[in-house]
Scaffold this motif. Structure first.
Motif, PDB file in Angstrom:
ATOM      1  N   TRP A   7       8.265  -7.741  -0.977  1.00  0.00           N
ATOM      2  CA  TRP A   7       8.511  -6.435  -1.949  1.00  0.00           C
ATOM      3  C   TRP A   7       7.070  -6.020  -2.402  1.00  0.00           C
ATOM      4  O   TRP A   7       7.060  -4.763  -2.418  1.00  0.00           O
ATOM      5  CB  TRP A   7       9.420  -6.825  -3.037  1.00  0.00           C
ATOM      6  N   GLY A  54      -0.718   1.214  -6.660  1.00  0.00           N
ATOM      7  CA  GLY A  54      -0.751   0.499  -5.395  1.00  0.00           C
ATOM      8  C   GLY A  54      -1.636  -0.701  -5.352  1.00  0.00           C
ATOM      9  O   GLY A  54      -1.229  -1.855  -5.068  1.00  0.00           O
ATOM     10  N   ILE A  58       4.804  -4.629   0.830  1.00  0.00           N
ATOM     11  CA  ILE A  58       5.462  -3.447   1.423  1.00  0.00           C
ATOM     12  C   ILE A  58       5.082  -2.257   0.397  1.00  0.00           C
ATOM     13  O   ILE A  58       4.650  -1.315   0.809  1.00  0.00           O
ATOM     14  CB  ILE A  58       6.811  -3.421   1.881  1.00  0.00           C
ATOM     15  N   SER A  59       5.665  -2.600  -0.845  1.00  0.00           N
ATOM     16  CA  SER A  59       5.333  -1.482  -1.801  1.00  0.00           C
ATOM     17  C   SER A  59       3.879  -1.031  -1.998  1.00  0.00           C
ATOM     18  O   SER A  59       3.437   0.092  -2.092  1.00  0.00           O
ATOM     19  CB  SER A  59       6.028  -1.867  -3.272  1.00  0.00           C
ATOM     20  N   SER A  60       3.053  -2.210  -2.127  1.00  0.00           N
ATOM     21  CA  SER A  60       1.512  -1.774  -2.125  1.00  0.00           C
ATOM     22  C   SER A  60       0.948  -1.088  -1.229  1.00  0.00           C
ATOM     23  O   SER A  60       0.236  -0.122  -1.227  1.00  0.00           O
ATOM     24  CB  SER A  60       0.681  -3.320  -2.418  1.00  0.00           C
ATOM     25  N   ILE A  61       1.211  -1.651  -0.043  1.00  0.00           N
ATOM     26  CA  ILE A  61       0.912  -0.770   1.296  1.00  0.00           C
ATOM     27  C   ILE A  61       1.306   0.756   1.396  1.00  0.00           C
ATOM     28  O   ILE A  61       0.376   1.529   1.544  1.00  0.00           O
ATOM     29  CB  ILE A  61       1.497  -1.563   2.427  1.00  0.00           C
ATOM     30  N   THR A  62       2.713   0.775   0.887  1.00  0.00           N
ATOM     31  CA  THR A  62       3.064   2.127   1.052  1.00  0.00           C
ATOM     32  C   THR A  62       2.285   3.048  -0.002  1.00  0.00           C
ATOM     33  O   THR A  62       1.932   4.066   0.191  1.00  0.00           O
ATOM     34  CB  THR A  62       4.646   2.139   0.766  1.00  0.00           C
ATOM     35  N   LEU A  63       2.187   2.591  -1.089  1.00  0.00           N
ATOM     36  CA  LEU A  63       1.589   3.213  -2.468  1.00  0.00           C
ATOM     37  C   LEU A  63       0.105   3.749  -1.925  1.00  0.00           C
ATOM     38  O   LEU A  63      -0.350   4.751  -2.414  1.00  0.00           O
ATOM     39  CB  LEU A  63       1.812   2.597  -3.667  1.00  0.00           C
ATOM     40  N   THR A  74      -1.277   6.933  -8.529  1.00  0.00           N
ATOM     41  CA  THR A  74      -0.505   6.163  -7.422  1.00  0.00           C
ATOM     42  C   THR A  74      -1.528   5.234  -6.715  1.00  0.00           C
ATOM     43  O   THR A  74      -0.740   3.868  -6.424  1.00  0.00           O
ATOM     44  CB  THR A  74      -0.421   7.121  -6.160  1.00  0.00           C
ATOM     45  N   THR A 123      -4.724   8.340   0.864  1.00  0.00           N
ATOM     46  CA  THR A 123      -4.872   9.701   1.839  1.00  0.00           C
ATOM     47  C   THR A 123      -4.747  10.968   0.876  1.00  0.00           C
ATOM     48  O   THR A 123      -5.676  11.930   1.091  1.00  0.00           O
ATOM     49  CB  THR A 123      -3.466   9.821   2.500  1.00  0.00           C
ATOM     50  N   VAL A 179      -1.521   3.919   0.869  1.00  0.00           N
ATOM     51  CA  VAL A 179      -1.753   4.644   2.158  1.00  0.00           C
ATOM     52  C   VAL A 179      -1.485   6.344   1.397  1.00  0.00           C
ATOM     53  O   VAL A 179      -2.062   7.027   1.859  1.00  0.00           O
ATOM     54  CB  VAL A 179      -0.684   4.341   3.071  1.00  0.00           C
ATOM     55  N   ILE A 180      -0.241   6.302   0.618  1.00  0.00           N
ATOM     56  CA  ILE A 180      -0.088   7.606   0.153  1.00  0.00           C
ATOM     57  C   ILE A 180      -1.413   7.865  -0.816  1.00  0.00           C
ATOM     58  O   ILE A 180      -1.915   9.012  -0.807  1.00  0.00           O
ATOM     59  CB  ILE A 180       0.991   7.544  -0.707  1.00  0.00           C
TER      60      ILE A 180
END
Length: 248
Positions: A24, A211, A27-32, A207, A38, A34-35
């Motif tokens: 959990w 992350g 996955i949450s850290s990678i998602t945040l 963000t 970027t 990347v957002i």
């Protein structure tokens, strides 16, 4: 609360909880990240005076801010270990030290890169930078003490004492820009009533900070599991788990 936490004082239960939480956090850290990266690097507007190179804040600020948080979490773990004799807290502190040292080094390097065009120099011996360099030495000292003794209990005690002594450096770092005249700028995002950033720059930064925090959580869980296994390698549950892994 303590009734809920009490079962996790057992290494096996803590290991299982860390294993459950790890995906959990990861996955949450990678998602945040990347957002946030970027958003900050590609879509946030350029700064009026620093133009494009201000964007290094999206790495520098999360690293610098969370390196202090990691140290305080490490000191809290040491205090819990000393007061309640909870050995797993020592494992948590040992797990966090290299992560905090890495964050501190990243913040120092990115700060130097940012300082060159902003201040005309990569380094000055002012209060903020000097106290922050001391933080890196504290982390390295704690890591060295954890590895200096074969007796893990003695190593944890020595590293814990240094950790608690070093806490005095944290408020010095945080308030150095207010207590002394320094080249380093004062707080920007911590003034929640009126941040010194536009919201277009602030949101990707927040963000990224979240992350980074989740990434630190994931790395701590990985290292914590390794510490638990290392200190309980002779326990039956570790042998049973190793045997099951070997059968796969």
């Amino acid at each position: 609360m303590w009734k809920w936490l009490h079962p996790y004082a057992k290494p096996e239960r803590s290991y299982q909880l860390a294993t459950t939480l790890l995906p959990w956090f990861a996955i949450s850290s990678i998602t945040l990240l990347v957002i946030g990266v970027t958003w900050g690097l590609a879509f946030a507007p350029a700064e009026l005076y620093q133009k494009e190179y201000y964007r290094i804040i999206y790495i520098h600020v999360p690293s610098a801010t969370l390196s202090l948080s990691v140290y305080m979490a490490m000191a809290t773990s040491v205090l819990i270990s000393m007061v309640w004799q909870l050995k797993l807290a020592d494992a948590a502190a040992a797990a966090m030290a290299p992560i905090g040292a890495t964050l501190t080094a990243i913040a120092l390097i990115t700060g130097a890169i940012w300082g060159a065009p902003s201040w005309g120099t990569s380094w000055v011996w002012d209060a903020r930078l000097t106290s922050y360099l001391i933080l890196l030495f504290l982390y390295l000292g704690v890591i060295a003490l954890h590895n200096a003794f074969d007796d893990r209990a003695l190593a944890s005690r020595a590293a814990g004492i240094l950790t608690l002594v070093g806490v005095v450096n944290i408020p010095i770092i945080k308030y150095s820009v207010e207590w002394w005249n320094t080249l380093h700028q004062t707080a920007t995002i911590s003034k929640l009533d009126a941040p010194s950033m536009s919201t277009e720059m602030l949101w990707p930064l927040l963000t990224n900070i979240l992350g980074f925090a989740l990434m630190i959580g994931a790395l701590t869980l990985v290292r914590f599991r390794n510490e638990v296994l290392a200190s309980n390698s002779m326990r039956p549950w570790v042998r049973e788990m190793a045997a099951k892994e070997g059968e796969k």
